[in-house]
Design a protein around this motif. Sequence first.
Motif, PDB file in Angstrom:
ATOM      1  N   MET A  96       1.031  -0.998  -0.217  1.00  0.00           N
ATOM      2  CA  MET A  96       0.153   0.151   0.111  1.00  0.00           C
ATOM      3  C   MET A  96       0.763   1.498   0.293  1.00  0.00           C
ATOM      4  SD  MET A  96      -3.278  -0.362  -0.333  1.00  0.00           S
ATOM      5  CE  MET A  96      -4.969  -2.052  -0.510  1.00  0.00           C
ATOM      6  N   MET A  97       2.145   1.214   0.309  1.00  0.00           N
ATOM      7  CA  MET A  97       2.821   2.089  -0.016  1.00  0.00           C
ATOM      8  C   MET A  97       3.211   2.381  -1.700  1.00  0.00           C
ATOM      9  SD  MET A  97       5.898   1.959   3.192  1.00  0.00           S
ATOM     10  CE  MET A  97       6.647   2.972   2.861  1.00  0.00           C
ATOM     11  N   GLY A  98       3.309   1.655  -1.887  1.00  0.00           N
ATOM     12  CA  GLY A  98       3.199   1.600  -3.570  1.00  0.00           C
ATOM     13  C   GLY A  98       2.946   1.740  -4.205  1.00  0.00           C
ATOM     14  N   PHE A  99       0.828   1.867  -3.457  1.00  0.00           N
ATOM     15  CA  PHE A  99      -0.112   2.648  -4.083  1.00  0.00           C
ATOM     16  C   PHE A  99      -0.376   3.870  -3.376  1.00  0.00           C
ATOM     17  CE2 PHE A  99      -4.766   3.570  -2.749  1.00  0.00           C
ATOM     18  CZ  PHE A  99      -5.220   3.832  -4.016  1.00  0.00           C
ATOM     19  N   GLY A 100       0.349   3.974  -1.943  1.00  0.00           N
ATOM     20  CA  GLY A 100       0.177   5.831  -1.515  1.00  0.00           C
ATOM     21  C   GLY A 100       1.002   6.980  -3.065  1.00  0.00           C
ATOM     22  N   SER A 101       2.178   6.156  -3.298  1.00  0.00           N
ATOM     23  CA  SER A 101       3.224   6.950  -3.980  1.00  0.00           C
ATOM     24  C   SER A 101       2.760   6.918  -5.540  1.00  0.00           C
ATOM     25  CB  SER A 101       4.358   6.271  -4.063  1.00  0.00           C
ATOM     26  OG  SER A 101       4.727   5.373  -4.734  1.00  0.00           O
ATOM     27  N   SER A 122       5.668   9.819   2.371  1.00  0.00           N
ATOM     28  CA  SER A 122       7.304   9.621   1.545  1.00  0.00           C
ATOM     29  C   SER A 122       8.373   9.550   0.174  1.00  0.00           C
ATOM     30  CB  SER A 122       8.044   8.438   2.924  1.00  0.00           C
ATOM     31  OG  SER A 122       7.558   6.924   2.072  1.00  0.00           O
ATOM     32  N   ALA A 123       9.604  10.263   0.162  1.00  0.00           N
ATOM     33  CA  ALA A 123      10.087   9.452  -1.211  1.00  0.00           C
ATOM     34  C   ALA A 123      10.960   8.466  -0.681  1.00  0.00           C
ATOM     35  CB  ALA A 123      10.223  11.117  -1.429  1.00  0.00           C
ATOM     36  N   VAL A 124      11.008   7.833   0.470  1.00  0.00           N
ATOM     37  CA  VAL A 124      12.310   7.075   0.237  1.00  0.00           C
ATOM     38  C   VAL A 124      11.960   6.387  -0.840  1.00  0.00           C
ATOM     39  CG1 VAL A 124      13.138   5.512   1.709  1.00  0.00           C
ATOM     40  CG2 VAL A 124      11.157   7.063   3.064  1.00  0.00           C
ATOM     41  N   LEU A 125      13.236   6.384  -1.268  1.00  0.00           N
ATOM     42  CA  LEU A 125      13.723   5.217  -2.762  1.00  0.00           C
ATOM     43  C   LEU A 125      14.411   3.985  -2.313  1.00  0.00           C
ATOM     44  CD1 LEU A 125      14.195   8.173  -5.776  1.00  0.00           C
ATOM     45  CD2 LEU A 125      12.632   6.775  -5.196  1.00  0.00           C
ATOM     46  N   LEU A 126      14.008   2.787  -2.526  1.00  0.00           N
ATOM     47  CA  LEU A 126      14.723   1.648  -2.159  1.00  0.00           C
ATOM     48  C   LEU A 126      15.358   0.973  -3.144  1.00  0.00           C
ATOM     49  CD1 LEU A 126      11.533  -0.518  -0.777  1.00  0.00           C
ATOM     50  CD2 LEU A 126      13.680   1.622   1.155  1.00  0.00           C
ATOM     51  N   PRO A 127      16.326   0.310  -2.994  1.00  0.00           N
ATOM     52  CA  PRO A 127      16.950  -0.215  -4.220  1.00  0.00           C
ATOM     53  C   PRO A 127      16.227  -1.124  -4.700  1.00  0.00           C
ATOM     54  CG  PRO A 127      17.891  -0.400  -1.950  1.00  0.00           C
ATOM     55  CD  PRO A 127      16.539  -0.314  -1.522  1.00  0.00           C
ATOM     56  N   ALA A 128      16.141  -1.044  -6.000  1.00  0.00           N
ATOM     57  CA  ALA A 128      15.028  -1.375  -7.745  1.00  0.00           C
ATOM     58  C   ALA A 128      15.122  -3.185  -7.218  1.00  0.00           C
ATOM     59  CB  ALA A 128      15.433  -1.579  -9.023  1.00  0.00           C
ATOM     60  N   ALA A 129      16.294  -3.836  -6.710  1.00  0.00           N
ATOM     61  CA  ALA A 129      15.990  -5.308  -6.462  1.00  0.00           C
ATOM     62  C   ALA A 129      14.936  -5.400  -5.149  1.00  0.00           C
ATOM     63  CB  ALA A 129      17.591  -5.703  -6.245  1.00  0.00           C
ATOM     64  N   LEU A 130      15.590  -4.642  -4.483  1.00  0.00           N
ATOM     65  CA  LEU A 130      14.315  -4.855  -3.480  1.00  0.00           C
ATOM     66  C   LEU A 130      12.919  -4.569  -3.408  1.00  0.00           C
ATOM     67  CD1 LEU A 130      14.234  -5.340  -0.163  1.00  0.00           C
ATOM     68  CD2 LEU A 130      15.161  -3.509   0.103  1.00  0.00           C
TER      69      LEU A 130
END
Lengths: 259, 109
Positions: A41-46, A171-179
């Motif tokens: 849902m963090m993904g949905f939020g952004s 949040s504009a936290v950018l996690l590593p793509a692989a994660l």
Amino acid sequence: MAQDEIHVQDTTELLAGNAAVMRKALVDALSLPAFILFFTMMGFGSLARSAGFDAEMAAVASLLIWGLPGQLAMVELTRTGQGLVAIVFACSLANARFLPMVVSFMPTLSRERASMPRMLLDAQLLSINSWAMCMREFPQVAGAFRHRYYVTFACSILLAAVTGTLLGYHSAVLLPAALVLGLIFVSPLFFALVLSAVPGRAERISMLLGCATIPLAHHFWPAVDLLITGLVGGSLGFALGNFPGKLLDRFSNKQGGAR
Amino acid sequence: MQLDSLWVIVLACGAATFVWRALGVLVARRIDANGAFFRWITCVSYAMVAGLIFRMIMLPESDLAGVSLPVRSAAVAIAFGAYFLFKRRLVAGVLAGGLSLSALVAWLG
């Protein structure tokens, strides 16, 4: 998958008692689904923010729609500037699975005497997470305590989902793509593992046939692929699982009059 | 788009999803939980949900589409292996699957 041991389990010791059932529901929710939903849902939020929704709207969407495929359809079509009717129709179609899911779920709660508003509230709380988890766990929970298990579990993950939506929005936290890929992958993987322990021959055949049908249905009729998959896979699975003998008779004995 | 109309979209989408749930309740109240219709629609639900899961993993439209099919399949196999190895612990399966996918993606580029 061979896991017949599971229903040979001792059925005399069903889980019962308010505290014990709520503890199990909380542990089951917090040991994975709440976290998976939180990140999903963090993904949905952004995404919702990139489509122009504000934070309250994104949170209310998670709370009221409470079905990710429909939420994603809403955000995607809004972002590309479609009209209201098209957006609502796409969202509704993406969540149409709730009809058979609610019908198959309600009787397992063992609450025949519940009032209409209460049943509607129960139905609103349902998501694929709680549906799958309850189908897996209910055989081990006493009938009178199933509703409590369900509501505790569903409310916990709903809270995690709405919190995740808000956090993802802000949040504009950018996690590593692989994660990030690992996190996206974990959600369907979790459902697959949960459902691998569901009892019942007809149910298991239906799931296998569902997997076999979806690639074709998705290729030819992408808008209604899940509906077709459910009707075709489920009906065949129901027939094969419940009346294998009768079907074979009909094929091998066309003259009829055998019974 | 205007904020008011975005609110209309959110609420209308919520209502449109609720229609399916409410229809489900109406049907559930009228059927016999031991009858053939109930068993049939349960099978339909299982097939739909399994199809949805299969579609999410094998025919993804998300960023997962960028990961090759062999890598996704290997991660699924590792997840199920770990799940059964650790006495059907969901955490074991999910962690093994998620981490192996991440590791394979990071390793293969």
